[in-house]
Design an enzyme around this catalytic site. Structure first.
Site, PDB file in Angstrom:
ATOM      1  CD  GLU A 164     -93.302   1.233 -22.653  1.00  0.00           C
ATOM      2  OE1 GLU A 164     -94.236   2.029 -22.567  1.00  0.00           O
ATOM      3  OE2 GLU A 164     -92.428   1.322 -23.535  1.00  0.00           O
ATOM      4  CD1 TRP A 223     -96.999  11.694 -38.427  1.00  0.00           C
ATOM      5  CD2 TRP A 223     -98.158  13.442 -37.628  1.00  0.00           C
ATOM      6  NE1 TRP A 223     -97.981  11.208 -37.602  1.00  0.00           N
ATOM      7  CE2 TRP A 223     -98.706  12.250 -37.089  1.00  0.00           C
ATOM      8  CE3 TRP A 223     -98.728  14.652 -37.265  1.00  0.00           C
ATOM      9  CZ2 TRP A 223     -99.795  12.240 -36.228  1.00  0.00           C
ATOM     10  CZ3 TRP A 223     -99.821  14.641 -36.399  1.00  0.00           C
ATOM     11  CH2 TRP A 223    -100.334  13.437 -35.891  1.00  0.00           C
ATOM     12  CG  HIS A 256    -112.880  -5.653 -10.485  1.00  0.00           C
ATOM     13  ND1 HIS A 256    -113.834  -5.906  -9.522  1.00  0.00           N
ATOM     14  CD2 HIS A 256    -111.684  -5.880  -9.891  1.00  0.00           C
ATOM     15  CE1 HIS A 256    -113.242  -6.249  -8.391  1.00  0.00           C
ATOM     16  NE2 HIS A 256    -111.932  -6.249  -8.586  1.00  0.00           N
ATOM     17  CD  GLU A 279     -95.058   2.665 -29.736  1.00  0.00           C
ATOM     18  OE1 GLU A 279     -95.265   3.814 -30.143  1.00  0.00           O
ATOM     19  OE2 GLU A 279     -94.323   2.433 -28.768  1.00  0.00           O
ATOM     20  CB  CYS A 327     -92.922  18.135 -40.025  1.00  0.00           C
ATOM     21  SG  CYS A 327     -94.662  18.021 -40.462  1.00  0.00           S
ATOM     22  CE  LYS A 341     -87.469   8.145 -30.462  1.00  0.00           C
ATOM     23  NZ  LYS A 341     -88.269   7.158 -29.716  1.00  0.00           N
ATOM     24  NE  ARG A 400     -88.792  16.412 -36.270  1.00  0.00           N
ATOM     25  CZ  ARG A 400     -88.794  16.822 -35.015  1.00  0.00           C
ATOM     26  NH1 ARG A 400     -88.006  16.241 -34.143  1.00  0.00           N
ATOM     27  NH2 ARG A 400     -89.563  17.804 -34.624  1.00  0.00           N
ATOM     28  CE  LYS A 446     -92.730   0.678 -26.859  1.00  0.00           C
ATOM     29  NZ  LYS A 446     -92.134   1.807 -26.145  1.00  0.00           N
ATOM     30  CG  ASN A 486     -92.218  20.553 -37.070  1.00  0.00           C
ATOM     31  OD1 ASN A 486     -93.318  20.032 -36.938  1.00  0.00           O
ATOM     32  ND2 ASN A 486     -91.224  20.365 -36.223  1.00  0.00           N
ATOM     33  N   GLY A 487     -95.276  22.402 -37.618  1.00  0.00           N
ATOM     34  CA  GLY A 487     -96.110  23.050 -36.604  1.00  0.00           C
ATOM     35  C   GLY A 487     -97.519  23.246 -37.129  1.00  0.00           C
TER      36      GLY A 487
HETATM   37  C1  AGP Z   1     -93.036   5.409 -27.286  1.00  0.00           C
HETATM   38  O1  AGP Z   1     -92.886   4.120 -27.769  1.00  0.00           O
HETATM   39  C2  AGP Z   1     -93.992   6.213 -27.972  1.00  0.00           C
HETATM   40  N1  AGP Z   1     -93.656   6.320 -29.335  1.00  0.00           N
HETATM   41  C3  AGP Z   1     -94.541   7.472 -27.331  1.00  0.00           C
HETATM   42  O2  AGP Z   1     -95.505   7.058 -26.420  1.00  0.00           O
HETATM   43  C4  AGP Z   1     -93.580   8.460 -26.625  1.00  0.00           C
HETATM   44  O3  AGP Z   1     -93.048   7.867 -25.488  1.00  0.00           O
HETATM   45  C5  AGP Z   1     -94.334   9.757 -26.272  1.00  0.00           C
HETATM   46  O4  AGP Z   1     -94.769  10.365 -27.451  1.00  0.00           O
HETATM   47  C6  AGP Z   1     -93.506  10.713 -25.454  1.00  0.00           C
HETATM   48  O5  AGP Z   1     -92.357  11.121 -26.138  1.00  0.00           O
HETATM   49  P1  AGP Z   1     -91.204  11.919 -25.389  1.00  0.00           P
HETATM   50  O6  AGP Z   1     -90.608  10.966 -24.394  1.00  0.00           O
HETATM   51  O7  AGP Z   1     -90.246  12.296 -26.460  1.00  0.00           O
HETATM   52  O8  AGP Z   1     -91.845  13.078 -24.727  1.00  0.00           O
END
Ligand code: AGP
Length: 617
Positions: free
Chosen positions: A490, A74, A513, A497, A2, A612, A27, A494, A100-101
């Site tokens: 990673e 969100w 395995h 997501e 949010c 994010k 957000r 990527k 927000n929360g």
């Molecule tokens: C990254 O592509 C992601 N959106 C997510 O995994 C992110 O890295 C994670 O939420 C941690 O965020 P931060 O680095 O702001 O703590």
């Protein structure tokens, strides 16, 4: 999660608030809303979907006033509906609130309020908070102990509130005033020329002012166009420190790029230069960090390191684990921050803690930091957003200095975390057995990283072509070894997501395995194959995939020669020192994921269900 913005000043508030909300959409983007106080009544525009939807409505409503607030959501409590969108208005019509929360004791408060005759239009915990402020507001005398009735009713409400919040409140008979408070959700005050602002992130206010105050947990601020006053929940006055933001709005603009993710991928050479600047010793054999707040001698006593983070940042920790163990020969453990906080794991007493977080607001990482501190450990943070909660609560740390990262998919923040991890390994290694000569070679290699990344970025058109051919698949594997195993994780993260393709990352040898059962002509594998001792092992794993008809994309360093016909597609990156290799190898997978997502028509910067900054548990 949010985004919230409040404005009180002399300008038309609605366009400024909406502009701010657009910068906070990363957000959350389930719904958006704005409220202004006009002609003695709250005028609210709120709707599901993106901020752009309310922009049109706000114009139709003719929102004219010079103070108000807005929210981009969100969803946590209650589905994605117009009714659940913020702002919420109390059932007596006197209080407006954005939040927000998560309010954990909302059910108990709601029961109390229903008995008092309050009614509810939404399923949210926020509306409960709004009505509780209205309840106290109705009962408050005009002023108490120097507190206005408005501030006092917010303070009383928050004393009964469990959970997390960043809130902004308006009261119908307090025009030109905003009250804002935080616990666990970020809030920044912006102090402009005869105007005051509040937002979840500097990005929403930096076009108006660079003078900011980072509100702390348990603080309440009262804002008017020319004044601000901060107190605590316990009614103590706070002497706030006004900070200067070091970047400008141009840094958070898209420029000529189609998406922020694309912009941030291509910004990486400069981002890495910024993350390194001024951080090498004069003799060029080790790294220096200004803000660790821990002496070299204390560092020398450390017998174990523990790294906690979430998502991409955890992958950066895993690369760091490899580098510290390899170059400094000290055991390192990495854990998901969300697991560490509840695991109560036994810890060696000479452990030094690190958390990594781009935003510095991720609630699980913050909770891990607090848990480690509670147990008496020192915690250092690697963090990008200056003034974030994690930066303030850590005992010391290292800022990434890569400027605002807006795309939900982290790119430049990741490679700069990996770089800082490699610099840490060098710093610790040089205190131990790493020789002067090895240190100099290491530093030279790190200084060369930006140019190697520039070279890797030249592969973009070639990778775009590969993305066109591979965008149709629904499953993909990413396979690497040693420091490239976290890069495989990673790469898979990527891709899933932003393109919604199911992807898994594994150490290449682990395939046989179990995961190899997935391999067919419909499940391609991306391999990382660098020159060195593991190359033949990786080639064997590639042969196993090929034998089962799995298409292969091989990301290789220049000197690697693969058996003819083994890879269906090859992406070549420059040869480099092993401390730099994970950074250089990250570039092709970032580009591949980005171009595949574009090819599939996905909303790259705002992938579904994600935000994010994850500030709820
Ligand atoms: C990254 O592509 C992601 N959106 C997510 O995994 C992110 O890295 C994670 O939420 C941690 O965020 P931060 O680095 O702001 O703590």
């Amino acid at each position: 999660m949010c985004g919230i913005v409040g404005y009180v000043g002399r300008q038309k508030a609605a366009p400024l608030i909406i502009e701010g909300l657009k910068r906070l959409e990363y957000r959350g983007y389930d719904s958006a809303g704005v409220v202004l106080l006009q002609n003695g009544a709250f005028d609210v525009v709120k709707k599901t979907g993106r901020v752009v939807n309310i922009e049109k409505e706000a114009a139709i409503h003719g929102l004219q006033g010079s103070y108000g607030m807005g929210h981009t959501r969100w969803a946590t409590h209650g589905g994605v509906t117009d009714a659940n969108a913020h702002p919420h208005i109390s059932s007596d019509g006197r209080i407006a609130l954005i939040h927000n929360g998560v309010i954990e004791n909302y059910a108990k408060i709601k029961k109390f309020l229903l008995e008092k005759g309050f009614t509810f239009k939404s399923e949210t915990d926020t509306e409960v908070l709004c009505n509780l402020i209205a309840y106290h507001y109705a009962k408050e005398p005009a002023a108490q102990n120097g507190d206005s009735r408005f501030v006092s009713s917010v303070r009383k409400t928050l004393r009964h509130t469990e959970g997390t919040y960043g809130i902004v409140v308006m009261a119908i008979d307090a025009p030109g005033e905003l009250v804002t408070a935080r616990k666990g959700s970020p809030l920044i005050l912006g102090l402009g020329e005869e105007e005051s602002l509040v937002a979840s992130d500097v990005a929403a206010i930096v076009s108006r002012t660079q003078n900011v105050v980072y509100l702390k947990d348990g603080e309440i601020a009262h804002l008017t166009p020319k004044t601000f006053a901060i107190t605590t929940l316990a009614s103590e006055n706070v002497n706030a420190v006004v900070d200067k933001v070091t970047w400008s709005i141009a840094d958070a603009e898209l420029g000529n790029y189609a998406h922020f993710m694309e912009k941030e991928i291509f910004e990486q050479p400069v981002a890495l230069e910024n993350a390194m600047r001024g951080r090498f010793s004069e003799d060029g054999s080790t790294a220096n960090f200004g803000g660790l707040n821990i002496s070299a001698n204390e560092f020398r006593q450390v017998e174990r390191f523990m790294f906690c983070a979430c998502g991409t940042a955890l992958h950066a920790c895993m690369v760091t684990e490899h580098m510290i163990e390899r170059f400094a020969r000290i055991p390192v453990e990495c854990d998901y921050a969300s697991e560490f906080r509840y695991r109560n794991s036994p810890l060696h007493r000479n452990t030094l803690f690190f958390v990594m977080s781009q935003s510095g607001e991720t609630i699980d990482t913050l909770a891990a930091l607090r848990e480690a501190k509670r147990k008496g450990f020192k915690v250092l943070a690697v963090n990008n957003v200056v003034g974030s909660t994690i930066a303030r609560e850590a005992d010391g740390g290292i800022y990434q200095h890569v400027g605002p990262e807006v795309g939900v998919a982290s790119t430049k923040a990741f490679t700069s975390q990996v770089l800082i991890g490699a610099m840490l390994a060098l710093y610790i290694g040089r205190m131990r057995d790493l020789s002067f000569g090895a240190g100099v070679r290491y530093v030279t290699a790190l200084k060369g990283a930006p140019d190697l990344v520039r070279k890797a970025l030249e592969q973009a058109p070639h990778i775009r072509g590969i993305a066109r051919r591979f965008a149709r698949y629904n499953d993909m594997l990413f396979l690497g070894r040693l420091s490239l195993y976290p890069i495989a994780l990673e790469g898979a993260l990527k891709l899933k997501e932003i393109s919604y393709i199911h992807a898994e990352g594994y150490p290449a040898a682990e395939m046989k395995h179990g995961p190899i059962a997935l391999v067919s002509e419909e499940c391609p594998a991306v391999f990382f194959a660098a020159s060195g001792e593991m190359l033949n092992k990786v080639i064997s794993s590639m042969q196993e995939i090929k034998a089962r008809k799995g298409p292969i994309i091989a990301i290789i360093t220049e000197s690697v020669e693969l058996p003819a016909g083994l890879a269906d597609e090859t992406i070549v990156v420059p040869e480099c020192h092993e401390a730099v290799l994970p950074i250089v190898m990250s570039i092709p997978v970032q580009l591949l994921s980005y171009y595949i997502a574009v090819e599939r028509g996905c909303d790259v910067d705002k992938p579904r269900n994600l935000a994010k900054s994850v500030t709820v548990e």
